[in-house]
Design a protein around this motif. Structure first.
Motif: not given
Length: 269
Positions: A2-12, A166-181
């Motif tokens: 979904r396009r809304s998820i692209f807004q969370l991504l950050r270039c690795p 691939e962790a440990p890098e997380l290719p997402f913007q700062d403050q993107s998630f309400g929780a991480v599991l």
């Protein structure tokens, strides 16, 4: 995806730019993503954004290489995961009880939930069934695992967006998630301090990080596990690393030899 998820991504690659598709469609199944900063391109296939670049040899230990085999992915949930748990703990665990524990520790996220090292999406798709939870994003580096996860999500009739990274890098913007599991995969990460820093970066204030792993089985066995690419850690090691990453409100539950821990990103004052 979904396009809304692209807004969370950050270039690795440049770790700054946003990743956007070439079309204005609300959902992208095939097609490239382009970084708004460095202009690097990344493919999307079957709705999965592939953000894996060059992989370090250290990230591909024997255990990780085994988990990336197609046959392993197809049989992981039914046979391999239960067998691995039994081999470590000499007991069997109920999946629904596991999910209930993780769900209670996650609380009520105020943003999307990231499932790091989601594997075949066992817990991602179960969280996606929970109407009280925001959208769920699954991330894993193993292509066969992601492919199996996509198939399982479609069969279950739920919506989960997947990213290959691939962790440990997380290719997402700062403050993107309400929780991480992160369930049962922390011991596959050599640089856990880096991972916790990344988790703290992508969490929103007040967001929770919940993970499970196993504690060292003794000096000799721990050395053998490390040679296989597994890094069990003590409660004190986890507590110190989580605190060093700026996460607070540490909690833990012991299910020997497994340990489930929780940390929170401090809320805004």
């Amino acid at each position: 995806m979904r396009r809304s998820i692209f807004q969370l991504l950050r270039c690795p690659r440049c770790r700054r730019g946003e990743l956007l598709p070439e079309t204005d469609a609300e959902e992208v199944v095939f097609g490239p993503l382009r970084c708004t900063g460095c202009q690097a391109g990344f493919p999307v296939a079957e709705g999965v954004a592939d953000l894996v670049m060059d992989r370090a040899p250290a990230s591909q230990g024997p255990m990780q290489r085994g988990l990336e085999q197609p046959l392993v992915a197809r049989s992981y949930e039914r046979y391999i995961r239960p067998a691995m748990q039994y081999a470590v703990a000499r007991r069997r665990y109920d999946r629904e009880s596991e999910l209930l524990l993780y769900r209670s520790l996650l609380g009520q996220p105020d943003g999307p939930v990231l499932d790091v090292a989601c594997g075949t999406g066992l817990f991602a798709r179960r969280m996606a069934r929970d109407p009280s939870l925001p959208p769920v994003v699954g991330m894993d580096v193993a292509r066969p695992m992601i492919e199996e996860a996509v198939a399982q999500v479609r069969e279950a009739g739920v919506v989960v967006d997947f990213v290959r990274a691939e962790a440990p890098e997380l290719p997402f913007q700062d403050q993107s998630f309400g929780a991480v599991l992160q369930t049962g995969a922390l011991h596959l990460i050599a640089d856990v301090s880096r991972l916790f820093l990344e988790v703290g970066r992508v969490l929103r204030p007040g967001g929770r990080y919940v993970c499970s792993t196993y504690t060292p089985p003794g000096r000799l066995l721990t050395a053998l596990h490390r040679r296989a690419g597994m890094y069990p850690r003590t409660e004190d090691e986890l507590r110190s690393a989580i605190a060093a990453a700026g996460l607070v409100a540490f909690e833990r539950m012991l299910l020997p030899p497994f340990i489930v821990v929780k940390g929170e990103k401090p809320a805004r004052k």
